[in-house]
Design an enzyme around this catalytic site. Structure first.
Site, mmCIF file in Angstrom:
data_model
loop_
_atom_site.group_PDB
_atom_site.id
_atom_site.type_symbol
_atom_site.label_atom_id
_atom_site.label_comp_id
_atom_site.label_asym_id
_atom_site.label_seq_id
_atom_site.Cartn_x
_atom_site.Cartn_y
_atom_site.Cartn_z
ATOM 1 N N ARG A 150 31.885 39.414 37.284
ATOM 2 C CA ARG A 150 31.580 38.542 37.441
ATOM 3 C C ARG A 150 30.737 37.205 36.955
ATOM 4 O O ARG A 150 30.878 36.132 36.924
ATOM 5 C CB ARG A 150 33.028 37.231 37.827
ATOM 6 N N SER A 191 42.449 33.481 39.450
ATOM 7 C CA SER A 191 41.138 32.983 41.236
ATOM 8 C C SER A 191 40.327 31.495 40.757
ATOM 9 O O SER A 191 39.654 32.076 39.825
ATOM 10 C CB SER A 191 40.475 34.097 41.249
ATOM 11 N N GLU A 235 34.951 30.485 40.234
ATOM 12 C CA GLU A 235 34.949 31.450 39.469
ATOM 13 C C GLU A 235 35.131 30.648 37.937
ATOM 14 O O GLU A 235 34.365 30.801 36.896
ATOM 15 C CB GLU A 235 36.438 32.095 39.862
#
Length: 359
Positions: A168, A247, A351
């Site tokens: 990520r 998320s 995130e």
């Protein structure tokens, strides 16, 4: 290129950013520029840089949390389009809808991104976050990123290796003020209509196959869409569980010492027979599940009593129930983060990108 402006002294918020985000949150912008070609994108960035105005770039808006106060500067909305498929080579304009692009590659019988189906947002955002789900990441098939370099004021082409991908993360996320993604290129696989090998256990179970097996690419895509929809991760304006940024927290990656301490805390809290999720993440490193941590810390599906709540379908999604503010969302996020830290000694990391606000 279209331009809208908010004159602050008028007291009228003419340009709301909330409709440009999947959370439907965020205050006004002073100036909104919508660019439909690469040249317009570059021109808008150069204009902002030359004037010294702060610049915020939005495409699909699926990974943004914008402050209620809005953004004091220029907001560039990238609305470029372009889908080019030559053999197994794919090029997408930054503003191209990602989910639609995945569907088109599956229709063409190609494999490599079929398990990234249903992810909201634009193609240009995928390398920034190194988007991944259900056993696939864009870094596995991405070959090049064409971007405007704000430091050198040139359009550059970066190879996969030059993007510095990790979980990520990428060079674009590490230095968000430098590059503006214009185009993304991928090399897919012609497996005669079959998917890439299925890597994710949940996907394999739903498909009734073993990890490593292949299935028709269309079947894999449909299975992923069902899984995502069941978790509120496919956009639906009528379903407030999808009014989210996906998320909200990344899965923690721990070194051996931290993971051992974490296991001890799990046993103390939940009992000696309970083992937390654990996945290899490189030598001496283990990844665990943020969703599991949130749930076991007492924040179950649907948690909350205000206008911002945890999704009723997935504990990782923090949602706007229709009347939330960004402040409401952040209060919930802080409550969850602090609760997990108190329970397990792990500090979750958000995130989505924060604009004008922070946890």
């Amino acid at each position: 290129m279209s331009v809208q402006e908010l004159y602050v002294d008028s007291g009228v918020p003419l340009v709301s950013l909330a409709p440009l985000t999947t959370l439907r949150l965020g205050g006004p912008a002073q100036r909104l520029v919508t660019a439909t070609t690469d040249d317009e994108v570059v021109a808008a960035v150069r204009e902002a840089d030359d004037s010294g105005a702060p610049l915020l770039i939005i495409a699909g808006g699926s990974n943004l949390v914008i402050a209620d106060e809005g953004f004091e500067g220029t907001v560039l909305h990238i609305a470029t389009s372009g889908f080019s498929l030559s053999g197994t080579s794919l090029e997408l304009a930054a503003g191209e809808n990602w989910s639609n692009a995945v569907a088109r590659t599956v229709e063409a019988g190609l494999a490599g991104i079929e398990c990234l189906a249903g992810i909201p947002g634009s193609a240009g955002a995928t390398p920034i976050q190194n988007v991944g789900a259900y056993g696939q990441e864009v870094s596995s098939t991405l070959t090049e990123v064409v971007a405007y370099d704000r430091r050198t004021r040139e359009t550059v082409t970066l190879t996969n290796a030059e993007c510095d991908f990790s979980y990520r993360h990428s060079r674009f996320k590490a230095d968000p003020a430098r590059h503006v993604v214009l185009r993304v290129r991928f090399e897919l696989e012609d497996a005669e209509g079959l998917s890439a090998p299925i890597k994710y256990g949940e996907t394999a179970r739903v498909l009734g196959v073993e990890p490593g097996d292949r299935v028709p690419a269309a079947t894999a895509r449909e299975a992923v869409l069902r899984l995502r929809a069941g978790k509120g991760m496919v956009l639906d304006a009528a379903d407030h569980d999808t009014w989210s940024a996906g998320s909200f927290f990344t899965n923690p990656i721990l070194d051996d010492a931290d993971f051992a301490a974490f296991v001890d805390r799990v046993r103390d809290r939940l009992g000696p027979e309970v083992a937390p999720p654990a996945f290899p993440a490189g030598e001496g490193r283990t990844k665990t599940s943020a969703a599991w941590l949130i749930d076991k810390a007492g924040f179950t599906k649907g948690y909350g009593s205000g206008p911002a709540r945890i999704s009723t379908k997935h504990t990782l999604a923090l949602t706007n129930r229709g009347s939330a503010t960004t402040a409401d969302l952040l209060a919930l996020a802080r409550e969850v983060r602090e609760g997990v830290r108190a329970a397990f000694g792990i500090t979750l990391t958000n995130e989505p990108v924060m604009v004008g606000c922070a946890l």
